[in-house]
Design a protein around this motif. Structure first.
Motif, PDB file in Angstrom:
ATOM      1  N   PRO A  46      94.110   9.171  30.569  1.00  0.00           N
ATOM      2  CA  PRO A  46      92.795   9.752  30.864  1.00  0.00           C
ATOM      3  C   PRO A  46      91.623   8.809  30.656  1.00  0.00           C
ATOM      4  CG  PRO A  46      93.686  10.654  28.825  1.00  0.00           C
ATOM      5  CD  PRO A  46      94.797   9.891  29.469  1.00  0.00           C
ATOM      6  N   GLY A  47      91.818   7.781  29.836  1.00  0.00           N
ATOM      7  CA  GLY A  47      90.751   6.800  29.639  1.00  0.00           C
ATOM      8  C   GLY A  47      90.604   5.862  30.819  1.00  0.00           C
TER       9      GLY A  47
ATOM     10  N   ASP B 170      93.624  18.449  27.077  1.00  0.00           N
ATOM     11  CA  ASP B 170      92.228  18.890  27.137  1.00  0.00           C
ATOM     12  C   ASP B 170      91.350  17.817  27.782  1.00  0.00           C
ATOM     13  OD1 ASP B 170      92.798  21.311  25.967  1.00  0.00           O
ATOM     14  OD2 ASP B 170      92.375  20.615  23.932  1.00  0.00           O
ATOM     15  N   LEU B 171      91.559  16.564  27.363  1.00  0.00           N
ATOM     16  CA  LEU B 171      90.785  15.466  27.942  1.00  0.00           C
ATOM     17  C   LEU B 171      91.167  15.258  29.405  1.00  0.00           C
ATOM     18  CD1 LEU B 171      88.825  13.106  27.733  1.00  0.00           C
ATOM     19  CD2 LEU B 171      90.704  11.709  26.777  1.00  0.00           C
ATOM     20  N   LYS B 172      92.447  15.355  29.726  1.00  0.00           N
ATOM     21  CA  LYS B 172      92.897  15.191  31.105  1.00  0.00           C
ATOM     22  C   LYS B 172      92.279  16.249  32.015  1.00  0.00           C
ATOM     23  CE  LYS B 172      97.310  12.968  29.960  1.00  0.00           C
ATOM     24  NZ  LYS B 172      98.780  13.103  29.927  1.00  0.00           N
ATOM     25  N   ALA B 173      92.174  17.475  31.496  1.00  0.00           N
ATOM     26  CA  ALA B 173      91.569  18.557  32.288  1.00  0.00           C
ATOM     27  C   ALA B 173      90.108  18.249  32.586  1.00  0.00           C
ATOM     28  CB  ALA B 173      91.691  19.882  31.538  1.00  0.00           C
ATOM     29  N   GLU B 174      89.412  17.738  31.598  1.00  0.00           N
ATOM     30  CA  GLU B 174      88.000  17.393  31.790  1.00  0.00           C
ATOM     31  C   GLU B 174      87.848  16.262  32.806  1.00  0.00           C
ATOM     32  OE1 GLU B 174      84.286  15.643  29.091  1.00  0.00           O
ATOM     33  OE2 GLU B 174      86.036  16.515  28.114  1.00  0.00           O
TER      34      GLU B 174
ATOM     35  N   VAL C 260      99.705  20.276  41.677  1.00  0.00           N
ATOM     36  CA  VAL C 260      99.519  20.326  43.122  1.00  0.00           C
ATOM     37  C   VAL C 260      98.457  21.396  43.385  1.00  0.00           C
ATOM     38  CG1 VAL C 260     100.585  20.713  45.365  1.00  0.00           C
ATOM     39  CG2 VAL C 260     101.907  19.632  43.518  1.00  0.00           C
ATOM     40  N   MET C 261      97.296  20.947  43.883  1.00  0.00           N
ATOM     41  CA  MET C 261      96.184  21.863  44.067  1.00  0.00           C
ATOM     42  C   MET C 261      96.387  22.716  45.310  1.00  0.00           C
ATOM     43  SD  MET C 261      94.826  20.638  41.389  1.00  0.00           S
ATOM     44  CE  MET C 261      93.300  21.588  41.290  1.00  0.00           C
ATOM     45  N   ARG C 262      95.611  23.783  45.415  1.00  0.00           N
ATOM     46  CA  ARG C 262      95.731  24.678  46.566  1.00  0.00           C
ATOM     47  C   ARG C 262      95.306  23.982  47.861  1.00  0.00           C
ATOM     48  NH1 ARG C 262      97.044  29.637  44.795  1.00  0.00           N
ATOM     49  NH2 ARG C 262      96.523  30.162  42.628  1.00  0.00           N
ATOM     50  N   ASP C 263      94.485  22.934  47.761  1.00  0.00           N
ATOM     51  CA  ASP C 263      94.101  22.179  48.952  1.00  0.00           C
ATOM     52  C   ASP C 263      95.054  21.011  49.196  1.00  0.00           C
ATOM     53  OD1 ASP C 263      93.422  20.372  46.979  1.00  0.00           O
ATOM     54  OD2 ASP C 263      91.262  20.449  47.350  1.00  0.00           O
ATOM     55  N   ARG C 264      96.219  21.018  48.480  1.00  0.00           N
ATOM     56  CA  ARG C 264      97.329  20.069  48.624  1.00  0.00           C
ATOM     57  C   ARG C 264      97.080  18.724  47.958  1.00  0.00           C
ATOM     58  NH1 ARG C 264     100.349  23.643  48.449  1.00  0.00           N
ATOM     59  NH2 ARG C 264     102.018  22.104  48.704  1.00  0.00           N
ATOM     60  N   ARG C 265      95.944  18.518  47.334  1.00  0.00           N
ATOM     61  CA  ARG C 265      95.763  17.286  46.577  1.00  0.00           C
ATOM     62  C   ARG C 265      96.665  17.317  45.341  1.00  0.00           C
ATOM     63  NH1 ARG C 265      89.375  16.323  45.848  1.00  0.00           N
ATOM     64  NH2 ARG C 265      89.348  18.601  45.550  1.00  0.00           N
ATOM     65  N   GLU C 266      97.120  16.153  44.902  1.00  0.00           N
ATOM     66  CA  GLU C 266      98.045  16.065  43.781  1.00  0.00           C
ATOM     67  C   GLU C 266      97.435  15.252  42.647  1.00  0.00           C
ATOM     68  OE1 GLU C 266     101.876  14.665  44.934  1.00  0.00           O
ATOM     69  OE2 GLU C 266     102.080  16.073  46.611  1.00  0.00           O
ATOM     70  N   VAL C 267      97.693  15.719  41.440  1.00  0.00           N
ATOM     71  CA  VAL C 267      97.175  15.031  40.247  1.00  0.00           C
ATOM     72  C   VAL C 267      98.352  14.732  39.326  1.00  0.00           C
ATOM     73  CG1 VAL C 267      95.604  15.149  38.285  1.00  0.00           C
ATOM     74  CG2 VAL C 267      95.013  16.333  40.421  1.00  0.00           C
ATOM     75  N   LEU C 268      98.667  13.452  39.174  1.00  0.00           N
ATOM     76  CA  LEU C 268      99.721  13.053  38.250  1.00  0.00           C
ATOM     77  C   LEU C 268      99.194  13.193  36.826  1.00  0.00           C
ATOM     78  CD1 LEU C 268     102.519  11.899  37.655  1.00  0.00           C
ATOM     79  CD2 LEU C 268     101.518   9.593  37.844  1.00  0.00           C
ATOM     80  N   TRP C 269      99.804  14.083  36.090  1.00  0.00           N
ATOM     81  CA  TRP C 269      99.330  14.416  34.743  1.00  0.00           C
ATOM     82  C   TRP C 269     100.057  13.622  33.669  1.00  0.00           C
ATOM     83  CZ3 TRP C 269      95.350  17.896  34.387  1.00  0.00           C
ATOM     84  CH2 TRP C 269      94.997  18.350  33.111  1.00  0.00           C
ATOM     85  N   GLY C 270     101.317  13.315  33.933  1.00  0.00           N
ATOM     86  CA  GLY C 270     102.118  12.637  32.915  1.00  0.00           C
ATOM     87  C   GLY C 270     102.696  13.656  31.954  1.00  0.00           C
ATOM     88  N   SER C 271     102.509  13.454  30.653  1.00  0.00           N
ATOM     89  CA  SER C 271     102.991  14.394  29.637  1.00  0.00           C
ATOM     90  C   SER C 271     101.859  15.346  29.253  1.00  0.00           C
ATOM     91  CB  SER C 271     103.469  13.633  28.395  1.00  0.00           C
ATOM     92  OG  SER C 271     102.354  13.064  27.715  1.00  0.00           O
ATOM     93  N   ALA C 272     102.141  16.221  28.303  1.00  0.00           N
ATOM     94  CA  ALA C 272     101.132  17.189  27.860  1.00  0.00           C
ATOM     95  C   ALA C 272     100.137  16.595  26.866  1.00  0.00           C
ATOM     96  CB  ALA C 272     101.818  18.405  27.239  1.00  0.00           C
ATOM     97  N   GLU C 273     100.347  15.377  26.435  1.00  0.00           N
ATOM     98  CA  GLU C 273      99.429  14.765  25.478  1.00  0.00           C
ATOM     99  C   GLU C 273      98.026  14.635  26.072  1.00  0.00           C
ATOM    100  OE1 GLU C 273     100.924  11.064  24.093  1.00  0.00           O
ATOM    101  OE2 GLU C 273     102.724  11.921  23.172  1.00  0.00           O
ATOM    102  N   GLU C 274      97.036  14.902  25.236  1.00  0.00           N
ATOM    103  CA  GLU C 274      95.621  14.811  25.616  1.00  0.00           C
ATOM    104  C   GLU C 274      95.281  15.697  26.820  1.00  0.00           C
ATOM    105  OE1 GLU C 274      93.765  10.660  24.668  1.00  0.00           O
ATOM    106  OE2 GLU C 274      95.656  10.256  25.725  1.00  0.00           O
TER     107      GLU C 274
END
Length: 247
Positions: A238-239, A215-219, A199-213
């Motif tokens: 992420p693909g 680094d790629l998800k962050a990019e 949950v970003m400071r501007d209230r936007r939300e990013v569904l990440w799922g699990s911790a797998e990948e």
């Protein structure tokens, strides 16, 4: 006759010298053995009985969260004990049991000291548990307490179903975030190990799922936030990232 006497005397002297040389050779081995025994005995006395090699100081290095006194108390190294007899493994295990400690190395520093080198855990996020703000390190270990959330550090909000494994996954996600992205995250919402949302400071939300990948998800997240203005994003695959304007 005088010549014979002189020859005989020379022969006796040579014989005496040979006899003395043989005796000295035997005596030398005895002396060497006595010196070796004396050295070994002195060493044993110094190491196991002499006050010279007793513990007089316990040094603590690498600690910031824990006080020197607390570490020494846990190590329980008795002053006055022979340094060679100090149970380093026991001291190591006792200090390592402290939750703030990530790793520890206890060594002898001759002639009279013990050094305890501590590596403390570093919080990558804070999580509220039981009404208290606790630090969460990259291994998912909950340790120190904070009065307020440190500036720029993400918070982890754990749902009712979030257990230890879920917190560990969340910690892995936070640790993988680049600094510029981490500072834009208000908190990480964790429901289960594969249901993690930024949950970003501007209230936007990013569904990440699990911790797998992660680094790629962050990019992908960084590029997606810059390219598309939307309230909801999904980088769990992420693909194939997506975004939407409604929940």
């Amino acid at each position: 006759m005088d010549r014979e006497d002189r020859a005989e005397r020379r022969t006796r002297r040579r014989f005496a010298r040979r006899q003395w040389a043989r005796r000295w050779l035997s005596l030398r081995y005895v002396l060497v053995l006595l010196v070796v025994v004396a050295l070994v005995s002195t060493s044993i006395w110094l190491v196991f009985f002499s006050a010279t090699l007793q513990v007089k100081r316990v040094e603590v290095v690498g600690n910031e969260l824990l006080s020197d006194g607390r570490v020494r108390e846990m190590a329980d190294v008795p002053l006055g004990e022979q340094l060679a007899l100090v149970d380093l493994a026991r001291a190591d295990a006792r200090v390592g049991a402290l939750v703030d400690v990530k790793s520890v190395d206890v060594t002898r520093t001759w002639p009279d000291g013990v050094r305890i080198t501590v590596v403390e855990r570093t919080a990558v996020a804070v999580v509220e548990l039981g009404g208290r703000l606790r630090g969460l390190d990259a291994d998912g270990v909950v340790f120190r307490e904070f009065k307020t959330v440190p500036k720029g550090m993400p918070r982890v909000q754990a749902g009712s179903a979030a257990g230890t494994d879920a917190l560990k996954e969340a910690a892995t996600v936070v640790a993988a975030l680049p600094q510029d992205l981490a500072t834009r995250v208000d908190h990480v919402a964790v429901e289960t190990v594969d249901q993690i949302t930024l949950v970003m400071r501007d209230r936007r939300e990013v569904l990440w799922g699990s911790a797998e990948e992660s680094d790629l998800k962050a990019e992908v997240t960084d590029k997606l936030l810059a390219a598309q203005k939307a309230p909801f994003y999904d980088v769990s695959v992420p693909g194939n990232p997506t975004y939407r304007t409604t929940p």
